[in-house]
Design a protein around this motif. Structure first.
Motif, short mmCIF file in Angstrom:
data_model
loop_
_atom_site.label_atom_id
_atom_site.label_comp_id
_atom_site.label_asym_id
_atom_site.label_seq_id
_atom_site.Cartn_x
_atom_site.Cartn_y
_atom_site.Cartn_z
N ASN A 17 -5.90 -2.25 -12.26
CA ASN A 17 -4.90 -1.60 -11.40
C ASN A 17 -5.51 -1.20 -10.06
N ARG A 18 -6.25 -2.12 -9.46
CA ARG A 18 -6.85 -1.84 -8.17
C ARG A 18 -5.79 -1.86 -7.08
N ALA A 19 -5.95 -0.98 -6.11
CA ALA A 19 -5.01 -0.93 -5.00
C ALA A 19 -5.09 -2.21 -4.16
N ARG A 20 -6.30 -2.74 -4.01
CA ARG A 20 -6.50 -3.92 -3.17
C ARG A 20 -7.53 -4.82 -3.82
N VAL A 21 -7.24 -6.12 -3.83
CA VAL A 21 -8.17 -7.13 -4.33
C VAL A 21 -8.40 -8.09 -3.18
N SER A 22 -9.55 -7.99 -2.52
CA SER A 22 -9.84 -8.83 -1.36
C SER A 22 -11.15 -9.58 -1.58
N PHE A 23 -11.16 -10.85 -1.25
CA PHE A 23 -12.31 -11.71 -1.52
C PHE A 23 -12.19 -12.98 -0.70
N VAL A 54 3.94 3.39 -12.37
CA VAL A 54 4.00 1.99 -11.95
C VAL A 54 2.87 1.71 -10.95
N GLY A 55 2.06 0.70 -11.23
CA GLY A 55 0.97 0.32 -10.34
C GLY A 55 1.40 -0.74 -9.35
N VAL A 56 0.76 -0.74 -8.21
CA VAL A 56 0.98 -1.77 -7.19
C VAL A 56 -0.38 -2.25 -6.70
N THR A 57 -0.57 -3.56 -6.72
CA THR A 57 -1.82 -4.17 -6.27
C THR A 57 -1.54 -5.16 -5.15
N VAL A 58 -2.28 -5.06 -4.07
CA VAL A 58 -2.18 -6.01 -2.96
C VAL A 58 -3.38 -6.95 -3.03
N VAL A 59 -3.11 -8.23 -3.11
CA VAL A 59 -4.17 -9.24 -3.19
C VAL A 59 -4.35 -9.88 -1.82
N MET A 60 -5.61 -9.91 -1.35
CA MET A 60 -5.92 -10.46 -0.04
C MET A 60 -7.00 -11.53 -0.19
N PRO A 61 -6.60 -12.75 -0.56
CA PRO A 61 -7.60 -13.81 -0.69
C PRO A 61 -7.95 -14.42 0.66
N GLY A 62 -9.12 -15.05 0.68
CA GLY A 62 -9.49 -15.86 1.82
C GLY A 62 -8.95 -17.27 1.63
N TYR A 63 -9.76 -18.26 1.94
CA TYR A 63 -9.32 -19.65 1.84
C TYR A 63 -9.47 -20.14 0.41
N GLU A 122 0.83 -1.21 0.00
CA GLU A 122 0.00 0.00 0.00
C GLU A 122 0.86 1.26 0.00
N ALA A 123 1.95 1.25 0.77
CA ALA A 123 2.84 2.40 0.80
C ALA A 123 3.57 2.56 -0.53
N LEU A 124 4.01 1.44 -1.10
CA LEU A 124 4.77 1.50 -2.35
C LEU A 124 3.90 1.99 -3.50
N ARG A 125 2.61 1.69 -3.45
CA ARG A 125 1.71 2.16 -4.51
C ARG A 125 1.74 3.69 -4.59
N GLY A 126 1.64 4.33 -3.43
CA GLY A 126 1.69 5.79 -3.43
C GLY A 126 3.03 6.34 -3.86
N TRP A 127 4.09 5.61 -3.56
CA TRP A 127 5.43 6.04 -3.93
C TRP A 127 5.67 5.94 -5.44
N LEU A 128 5.14 4.89 -6.05
CA LEU A 128 5.45 4.61 -7.46
C LEU A 128 4.43 5.18 -8.44
N ALA A 129 3.23 5.50 -7.97
CA ALA A 129 2.17 5.95 -8.88
C ALA A 129 2.59 7.13 -9.76
N PRO A 130 3.29 8.13 -9.23
CA PRO A 130 3.68 9.25 -10.10
C PRO A 130 4.64 8.86 -11.22
N ARG A 131 5.26 7.68 -11.10
CA ARG A 131 6.20 7.23 -12.12
C ARG A 131 5.56 6.26 -13.10
#
Length: 254
Positions: free
Chosen positions: A216-222, A174-183, A163-172
């Motif tokens: 390019n979602r910041a977070r993918v949680s399901f 580059v996208g960053v996505t954090v995936v948060m799956p369940g089971y 999440e922090a790196l996304r904000g750092w790299l967005a102006p350049r």
């Protein structure tokens, strides 16, 4: 959907990694697949080639800084990097704590390795002006589970980093996505202690992840019900969350 030109997927022999590889396998797509199990890696690579993808494989030790750096420096820079390799851990019956050597190995592959990959690849992506880095976290990152404290810590760490790196790299560019799956059905999931509500299969998870990457979602949680429940544990008073986890079967066995 237009297939990305080039993707790097670590942990490509696991349930989610192999499902992602098969999902993206298509003509005009170059896949770089990493895994430690040679037989399974070759099987995934062959399936992707049959779907028309150009595939190269690697079994480099991701926790060896020198080997990782050499491997990444010699790669043609991918459009998308999916840092998926990981493992789980829990205390064995009769033990007061998780084994420290095993915990150190888990932190190396779950947290340190994806951070090291980003450190080496993100500057090249930024210089090029586009790219995307995908980190595999977990719904356990919302609130640590007593049955898997080290795993929860590693996934919370990579969530915060991504999440922090996304904000750092967005102006350049580059996208960053954090995936948060369940089971997600897999041997690793089966070995985890505690209930496994709303468990889904790996192809379903891969489709959800790919849609989030494409946007390019910041977070993918399901899945949604479990995500809501885990998020609620993070915002409730900590003492109440701990009691709820015990009632739901995630407390330390007596």
């Amino acid at each position: 959907m237009t297939a990305p030109r080039s993707l790097l997927i670590t942990g490509a022999t696991g349930a989610i990694g192999s499902a992602l590889a098969r999902h993206y396998a298509a003509p005009d797509t170059h896949l770089i697949l990493h895994g430690r199990d040679l037989e399974r890696l070759d099987a995934v690579a062959d399936a992707c080639r049959q779907a028309g993808a150009d595939v190269e494989t690697s079994r480099v030790d991701l926790t060896d800084d020198a080997a990782l750096t050499e491997w990444l420096e010699h790669l043609t820079l991918p459009d998308i990097v999916i840092a998926n390799a990981g493992q789980n851990l829990h205390a064995e019956p009769g033990c007061e704590m998780e084994d420290w050597e095993a915990t150190s190995r888990l932190l190396a592959i779950n947290l340190r390795t994806p951070m090291a990959m980003a450190e080496r690849l993100a500057p090249r992506m930024a210089e090029r002006g586009h790219g995307q880095i995908v980190f595999l976290s977990s719904l356990a990152a919302w609130h640590g589970l007593p049955v898997t404290p080290s795993y929860s810590a590693s996934k919370a760490g990579i969530k915060a980093y991504g999440e922090a790196l996304r904000g750092w790299l967005a102006p350049r560019g580059v996208g960053v996505t954090v995936v948060m799956p369940g089971y997600v059905s897999s041997p690793m999931c089966e070995a985890m202690p505690g209930p496994k509500p709303w468990e889904i299969d790996a192809p379903h998870a891969a489709r959800r992840i790919a849609r989030g990457i494409e946007r390019n979602r910041a977070r993918v949680s399901f899945p949604f019900p479990l995500n809501l429940g885990c998020w609620s544990l993070a915002v409730l008073p900590a003492g109440l969350s701990q009691r709820l986890l015990g009632v739901m079967g995630y407390g330390r066995p007596s």
